[in-house]
Design a protein around this motif. Structure first.
Motif, mmCIF file in Angstrom:
data_model
loop_
_atom_site.group_PDB
_atom_site.id
_atom_site.type_symbol
_atom_site.label_atom_id
_atom_site.label_comp_id
_atom_site.label_asym_id
_atom_site.label_seq_id
_atom_site.Cartn_x
_atom_site.Cartn_y
_atom_site.Cartn_z
ATOM 1 N N SER A 117 -25.308 115.832 -40.203
ATOM 2 C CA SER A 117 -26.346 116.733 -40.724
ATOM 3 C C SER A 117 -27.283 116.008 -41.679
ATOM 4 O O SER A 117 -28.491 116.277 -41.708
ATOM 5 C CB SER A 117 -25.702 117.937 -41.405
ATOM 6 O OG SER A 117 -25.024 117.561 -42.595
ATOM 7 N N MET B 155 -29.787 114.106 -39.681
ATOM 8 C CA MET B 155 -30.793 115.040 -39.152
ATOM 9 C C MET B 155 -31.825 115.374 -40.216
ATOM 10 O O MET B 155 -33.034 115.429 -39.939
ATOM 11 C CB MET B 155 -30.106 116.311 -38.651
ATOM 12 C CG MET B 155 -29.296 116.143 -37.387
ATOM 13 S SD MET B 155 -28.543 117.718 -36.874
ATOM 14 C CE MET B 155 -27.700 117.211 -35.376
ATOM 15 N N VAL C 131 -27.532 123.357 -40.875
ATOM 16 C CA VAL C 131 -26.825 122.932 -39.671
ATOM 17 C C VAL C 131 -25.470 123.640 -39.644
ATOM 18 O O VAL C 131 -24.764 123.659 -40.661
ATOM 19 C CB VAL C 131 -26.630 121.401 -39.638
ATOM 20 C CG1 VAL C 131 -26.001 120.972 -38.319
ATOM 21 C CG2 VAL C 131 -27.966 120.686 -39.845
ATOM 22 N N ILE D 111 -23.518 123.476 -31.773
ATOM 23 C CA ILE D 111 -24.142 123.213 -33.064
ATOM 24 C C ILE D 111 -25.465 123.956 -33.101
ATOM 25 O O ILE D 111 -26.170 124.040 -32.092
ATOM 26 C CB ILE D 111 -24.345 121.692 -33.285
ATOM 27 C CG1 ILE D 111 -24.838 121.409 -34.697
ATOM 28 C CG2 ILE D 111 -25.275 121.091 -32.248
ATOM 29 C CD1 ILE D 111 -24.828 119.924 -35.048
ATOM 30 N N ILE E 182 -29.079 124.278 -35.290
ATOM 31 C CA ILE E 182 -29.965 123.610 -36.242
ATOM 32 C C ILE E 182 -31.090 124.584 -36.575
ATOM 33 O O ILE E 182 -31.832 125.014 -35.686
ATOM 34 C CB ILE E 182 -30.538 122.318 -35.640
ATOM 35 C CG1 ILE E 182 -29.398 121.383 -35.212
ATOM 36 C CG2 ILE E 182 -31.469 121.626 -36.624
ATOM 37 C CD1 ILE E 182 -29.860 120.221 -34.351
#
Length: 344
Positions: A91, A94, A113, A124, A126
């Motif tokens: 994360s 990201m 996240v 997952i 986002i």
């Protein structure tokens, strides 16, 4: 949307603050959580509801782009697969990449996240959240490190000071990863912001817009010809189809087309055809390049070989279509004759 979002479960959440990045690079760095956020059942339910609401309204099927320069597809694959890097570090990577992608008009905000399961499959989520100027999210110090308070984040979102604008859900099913993305802040005529879909997520729409547009055109024409018996209604629906595709709107929604143009008796049968064609009922990008020649005029064909070609706007005016006896159709053309010539 190919998954039952009623079977979405939130397992883990982590929040990072990602500011707007000026060209000078002098406006600060991402504020990264060091551990996942503590969760109550109420917070889990809240995030599940907001994610399901966003994706259930306007999600587009996407796929990870193998040619992308973004690191996010590899991070997604790891997060729903081997988990070799750990959820927190995935994360954080990201968040750092989102910061690099947010240039010019792209505002800062919060990257949230979530580790999830959907229909018992690993996934997952986002989320790109944007908050009002001056709104603050509290950072907490726990035994394992610093993290943002998701309960405080929930309060902000409930008061609409922080809004869910962009959501991506990725689910591993066997060897494949399915992707669904929505953008509630997209510009007029767009589906998903380029910086979010391409540059950040490293994804692309599952099907090229010109292919989807042609499939919608073909599916709708086939439905009109095979399922609608009334000749006047056939013509009206065909005119509506051409008007929809010739409009200045950048997207097409089969669901809206049905509600706006079809009689009640035909709406659900049409949506069944849309479902069988695997078209996204709530909308897709419109690109007319493969069908532009078919949008200028309507051709009315008869069993005897007679054909009438007319601009769609003349239907109901100079060209009138009515149901005649014995299952036949009557077409009347009232206009000034200019030329008669042979044609192959």
């Amino acid at each position: 949307m190919g998954r039952d979002l009623g079977r979405l479960r939130i397992d883990t959440v982590i929040v990072h603050e990602v500011p707007h990045r000026l060209a000078s690079g002098t406006d600060g760095e991402p504020v990264l959580s060091e551990i996942q956020s503590p969760l109550t059942q109420g917070v889990r339910n809240f995030f599940r509801e907001r994610i399901a609401r966003s994706l259930g309204t306007s999600a587009y099927d996407v796929q990870l782009d193998p040619m992308t320069a973004s690191p996010v597809p590899a991070l997604i694959s790891d997060a729903v697969g081997a988990k070799s890097s750990g959820f927190v570090s995935v994360s954080q990577e990201m968040a750092r990449h989102l910061y690099l992608c947010q240039k010019g008009p792209n505002p800062g905000g919060l990257l949230t996240v979530c580790e999830v399961t959907v229909e018992n499959l690993p996934g997952i989520v986002i989320l790109k959240l944007e908050k009002e100027e001056g709104a603050r999210v509290r950072m907490e110090s726990l035994s394992g490190g610093h993290t943002f308070s998701v309960e405080h984040l929930q309060d902000l979102m409930l008061t609409e000071r922080t809004k869910v604008y962009k959501v991506g859900l990725f689910v591993r099913d066997g060897d494949s990863i399915e992707g669904y993305v929505c953008d509630n802040q997209k510009g007029y005529g767009a589906t998903i912001a380029h910086f979010f879909l391409d540059q950040f997520l490293g994804c692309r729409l599952l099907e090229a817009p010109e292919i989807t547009t042609k499939r919608f055109f073909d599916t709708t024409e086939n439905f009109i010809n095979d399922e609608v018996s009334d000749p006047e209604m056939k013509a009206r629906y065909q005119v509506a189809l051409l008007a929809e595709l010739n409009s200045t709107r950048g997207t097409v929604s089969p669901e809206s087309f049905a509600n706006d143009n079809l009689e009640l008796e035909h709406r659900q049968p049409f949506m069944n055809w849309v479902g069988e064609a695997q078209l996204q009922s709530r909308g897709f990008d419109k690109d007319k390049k493969l069908i532009s020649a078919h949008l200028k005029k309507i051709q009315i064909l008869f069993e005897s070989g007679v054909a009438v070609v007319t601009p769609p706007q003349r239907i109901g005016e100079q060209v009138k279509i009515t149901d005649a006896a014995n299952g036949q159709t009557k077409v009347e053309v009232t206009d000034q004759l200019t030329r008669v010539h042979g044609r192959q």
